[in-house]
Scaffold this motif. Structure first.
Motif, mmCIF file in Angstrom:
data_model
loop_
_atom_site.group_PDB
_atom_site.id
_atom_site.type_symbol
_atom_site.label_atom_id
_atom_site.label_comp_id
_atom_site.label_asym_id
_atom_site.label_seq_id
_atom_site.Cartn_x
_atom_site.Cartn_y
_atom_site.Cartn_z
ATOM 1 N N ARG A 235 0.814 -1.221 0.000
ATOM 2 C CA ARG A 235 0.000 0.000 0.000
ATOM 3 C C ARG A 235 0.849 1.274 0.000
ATOM 4 N NH1 ARG A 235 -3.519 -0.092 4.834
ATOM 5 N NH2 ARG A 235 -2.681 -2.098 5.474
ATOM 6 N N CYS A 236 2.055 1.181 0.588
ATOM 7 C CA CYS A 236 2.887 2.402 0.739
ATOM 8 C C CYS A 236 3.894 2.574 -0.392
ATOM 9 C CB CYS A 236 3.660 2.345 2.061
ATOM 10 S SG CYS A 236 2.611 2.357 3.523
ATOM 11 N N GLN A 237 4.044 1.552 -1.251
ATOM 12 C CA GLN A 237 5.123 1.586 -2.249
ATOM 13 C C GLN A 237 4.995 2.738 -3.262
ATOM 14 O OE1 GLN A 237 7.891 -0.768 -2.152
ATOM 15 N NE2 GLN A 237 8.656 0.954 -3.363
ATOM 16 N N ALA A 238 3.803 2.928 -3.798
ATOM 17 C CA ALA A 238 3.648 3.969 -4.830
ATOM 18 C C ALA A 238 3.958 5.370 -4.282
ATOM 19 C CB ALA A 238 2.254 3.897 -5.446
ATOM 20 N N PRO A 239 3.368 5.742 -3.126
ATOM 21 C CA PRO A 239 3.728 7.064 -2.563
ATOM 22 C C PRO A 239 5.227 7.168 -2.255
ATOM 23 C CG PRO A 239 1.849 6.123 -1.367
ATOM 24 C CD PRO A 239 2.295 5.093 -2.358
ATOM 25 N N LEU A 240 5.835 6.062 -1.813
ATOM 26 C CA LEU A 240 7.280 6.115 -1.532
ATOM 27 C C LEU A 240 8.057 6.378 -2.817
ATOM 28 C CD1 LEU A 240 9.875 5.794 0.128
ATOM 29 C CD2 LEU A 240 9.660 3.310 -0.133
ATOM 30 N N ASP A 241 7.699 5.672 -3.885
ATOM 31 C CA ASP A 241 8.411 5.854 -5.161
ATOM 32 C C ASP A 241 8.339 7.310 -5.616
ATOM 33 O OD1 ASP A 241 9.036 3.207 -5.137
ATOM 34 O OD2 ASP A 241 7.462 2.598 -6.557
ATOM 35 N N ARG B 118 16.761 20.499 7.572
ATOM 36 C CA ARG B 118 15.384 20.652 7.079
ATOM 37 C C ARG B 118 15.037 19.665 5.962
ATOM 38 N NH1 ARG B 118 16.071 26.425 6.669
ATOM 39 N NH2 ARG B 118 15.477 27.403 8.626
ATOM 40 N N THR B 119 16.034 18.973 5.449
ATOM 41 C CA THR B 119 15.741 18.028 4.363
ATOM 42 C C THR B 119 15.011 16.813 4.931
ATOM 43 O OG1 THR B 119 17.816 18.723 3.354
ATOM 44 C CG2 THR B 119 16.766 16.751 2.440
ATOM 45 N N ASP B 120 13.861 16.537 4.381
ATOM 46 C CA ASP B 120 13.111 15.366 4.853
ATOM 47 C C ASP B 120 13.670 14.117 4.174
ATOM 48 O OD1 ASP B 120 11.411 13.461 5.715
ATOM 49 O OD2 ASP B 120 9.586 14.321 4.830
ATOM 50 N N VAL B 121 14.463 13.378 4.940
ATOM 51 C CA VAL B 121 15.124 12.195 4.374
ATOM 52 C C VAL B 121 14.286 10.927 4.551
ATOM 53 C CG1 VAL B 121 17.448 13.180 4.641
ATOM 54 C CG2 VAL B 121 16.490 11.769 6.484
ATOM 55 N N SER B 122 13.037 11.076 4.954
ATOM 56 C CA SER B 122 12.183 9.895 5.185
ATOM 57 C C SER B 122 12.190 8.908 4.018
ATOM 58 C CB SER B 122 10.742 10.319 5.475
ATOM 59 O OG SER B 122 10.707 11.194 6.553
ATOM 60 N N PRO B 123 12.102 9.391 2.743
ATOM 61 C CA PRO B 123 12.105 8.399 1.646
ATOM 62 C C PRO B 123 13.404 7.582 1.597
ATOM 63 C CG PRO B 123 11.310 10.536 0.872
ATOM 64 C CD PRO B 123 11.862 10.760 2.249
ATOM 65 N N ALA C 25 15.754 2.333 2.411
ATOM 66 C CA ALA C 25 16.768 1.476 3.039
ATOM 67 C C ALA C 25 16.097 0.295 3.740
ATOM 68 C CB ALA C 25 17.594 2.290 4.034
ATOM 69 N N ARG C 26 15.002 0.555 4.424
ATOM 70 C CA ARG C 26 14.299 -0.528 5.123
ATOM 71 C C ARG C 26 13.745 -1.549 4.127
ATOM 72 N NH1 ARG C 26 12.545 3.805 8.293
ATOM 73 N NH2 ARG C 26 10.550 3.974 7.208
ATOM 74 N N VAL C 27 13.132 -1.050 3.063
ATOM 75 C CA VAL C 27 12.552 -1.971 2.068
ATOM 76 C C VAL C 27 13.635 -2.863 1.479
ATOM 77 C CG1 VAL C 27 11.403 -2.131 -0.152
ATOM 78 C CG2 VAL C 27 10.665 -0.428 1.474
ATOM 79 N N ARG C 28 14.758 -2.259 1.138
ATOM 80 C CA ARG C 28 15.828 -3.062 0.521
ATOM 81 C C ARG C 28 16.357 -4.132 1.459
ATOM 82 N NH1 ARG C 28 19.440 1.257 -3.041
ATOM 83 N NH2 ARG C 28 17.641 2.303 -3.955
#
Ligand code: AOS
Ligand code: ZN
Ligand code: ZN
Length: 433
Positions: A14-20, A385-390, A395-398
């Motif tokens: 469910r989260c893959q497309a928004p992450l991409d 301030r850079t949002d490094v969440s993606p 990294a977690r997905v890999r």
């Protein structure tokens, strides 16, 4: 497939497309700033922060403790919970044990062999040990009410030393390679403690522990300016910690717990000084507003956490010899599900680490050389301030983890399942931490 693995697969789908989408956007932004996003993902994948075994239980305050459902009752159950954290965030394979809370049984389930087997099964390892001479245990002969390693009575000191040596032996059997000593020693009244002599006794006791260190191990000492002694503590600050470490021996290093400083103290500067002195052993990450390690890492002062990592990454990139601090979370979870807090905190710590890689160090050096404080601050803020969440999610997905660990954890129903399997007991062993 386990419920956890199914929840990861389902929520990731469910989260893959928004992450991409977010990842591609961040990549374009970082390209413009000449940062290689793939290198940052690799950094995030290589980062490690250890979990304290006591962190999977509910903490408490001196006023009380409100246990949550399904609290682990044994070390094997604590490891199971640590395994959940690791399987979702993938940067926490190291565990830190506290003795006697986590003392292996002599035989059967919970003995050293079964613990080693469970660790292997869960992809975890024991990284460090912690001694406990700040509480009295039923089985011990002499009380630590008036101190342990610095006690006025030789017999009490020897008992505390022996306990620490026992921690080393247990740790060796379980594959650990570091030992952390935090003591509750100190005074509540002016005059109660002879400052110089108590420090002498503390150092002498530590020397005995240092002499028993197995090959390749490091000994960390943890300073704290208050609590449980409220007037003075024997190892009160980082400078004293550094001086003691030097006197104790070459494998003795200072450990910085973020919650153990007076308000407004510049912790990042302390970190830089200890790095310069080649004396930084490691960290206990948490956050604090007034008190000790009461709050989750990054929950109150994320900029401070970033500034600390700014110093750490600066040292890492400079390749300072022997620079290898051990990272661990040490926080008390009073009102949250401990697994959720640990996952969130681990992600906040790796976030600060990755953000610190976004500091343009050449430009910062130039701003410093030109005495341009505003430019220097802007450079730090641009990184922070850079949002490094993606990057963190990628990294977690890999690594096979979850894009959204808390969402996956909740979807798995783990807490409800262990609540059934682990009926509450009078004392979980972790007590108030
Ligand atoms: C205590 O304040 C310290 O942070 C120690 O690291 C302690 O051993 C740990 O919190 C478990 O109580
Ligand atoms: Zn600590
Ligand atoms: Zn603490």
């Amino acid at each position: 497939m386990s419920a956890l693995a199914a929840a990861v697969a389902d929520t990731n789908a469910r989260c893959q497309a928004p992450l991409d989408e977010d990842y591609a956007h961040l990549q374009r932004q970082l390209d413009r700033r000449r940062f290689d996003i793939e290198a940052l993902v690799a950094r995030a994948m290589g980062f490690r922060v250890a979990i304290p075994s006591w962190g999977v239980g509910t903490g408490g305050t001196r006023f009380g403790r409100f246990p949550g459902p399904g609290e682990p009752r044994t070390l094997l159950e604590k490891l199971d919970d640590c395994g959940v954290v690791q399987s979702l965030v993938r940067i926490t394979p190291g565990i830190s044990l506290h003795i006697p809370w986590d003392k292996p049984r002599d035989s059967g389930p919970g003995d050293a062999a079964s613990i080693r087997a469970r660790l292997l099964e869960l992809g975890l390892s024991i990284e460090s040990m912690n001694s406990n001479t700040f509480q009295d245990q039923g089985s011990q002969q002499l009380s630590y009410k008036f101190g342990s390693l610095s006690h006025t009575d030789y017999a009490v000191r020897q008992q505390a030393i022996d306990h620490n040596l026992e921690c080393l032996a247990i740790g060796r059997a379980l594959g650990a390679s570091a030992h952390t000593v935090w003591i509750g020693d100190g005074g509540n009244f002016p005059g109660q403690i002879h400052f110089r002599r108590s420090l002498d006794r503390y150092i002498e006791s530590l020397q005995a522990i240092h002499a028993g260190l197995p090959d390749g191990w490091r000994l960390f000492i943890e300073h704290k300016c208050y609590e449980p002694a409220f007037y003075s503590t024997v190892l009160n600050d980082w400078g004293t910690s550094y001086l003691c470490a030097r006197e104790v021996g070459e494998r003795c290093l200072s450990l910085v717990d973020l919650g153990h400083h007076a308000p407004n103290v510049n912790i990042e500067q302390i970190v830089a000084q200890l790095i310069r002195l080649r004396a930084l052993g490691g960290f206990h990450f948490n956050d604090s507003k007034f008190g000790d390690d009461d709050l989750d890492a990054g929950s109150i002062k994320p900029f401070q956490l970033f500034l600390i990592f700014n110093e750490l990454v600066d040292a890492e990139q400079e390749g300072i010899p022997g620079f290898a601090p051990a990272y661990m979370l040490d926080q008390s979870h009073n009102v949250t599900d401990p697994i959720e807090s640990l996952m969130t905190s681990a992600m906040e710590v790796v976030r600060a680490y990755v953000q610190a890689h976004l500091v343009d160090r050449a430009a910062l050096a130039e701003a410093q050389a030109n005495n341009d404080p505003m430019r220097a601050l802007q450079l730090l803020k641009a990184a922070f301030r850079t949002d490094v969440s993606p990057i963190l999610a990628e990294a977690r997905v890999r690594e096979g983890g979850a894009i959204d660990p808390v969402m996956a954890y909740r979807a798995s129903g783990y807490r409800g399942a262990v609540a059934k399997a682990r009926p509450p007991v009078a004392s979980s062993g972790s007590g108030i931490v």
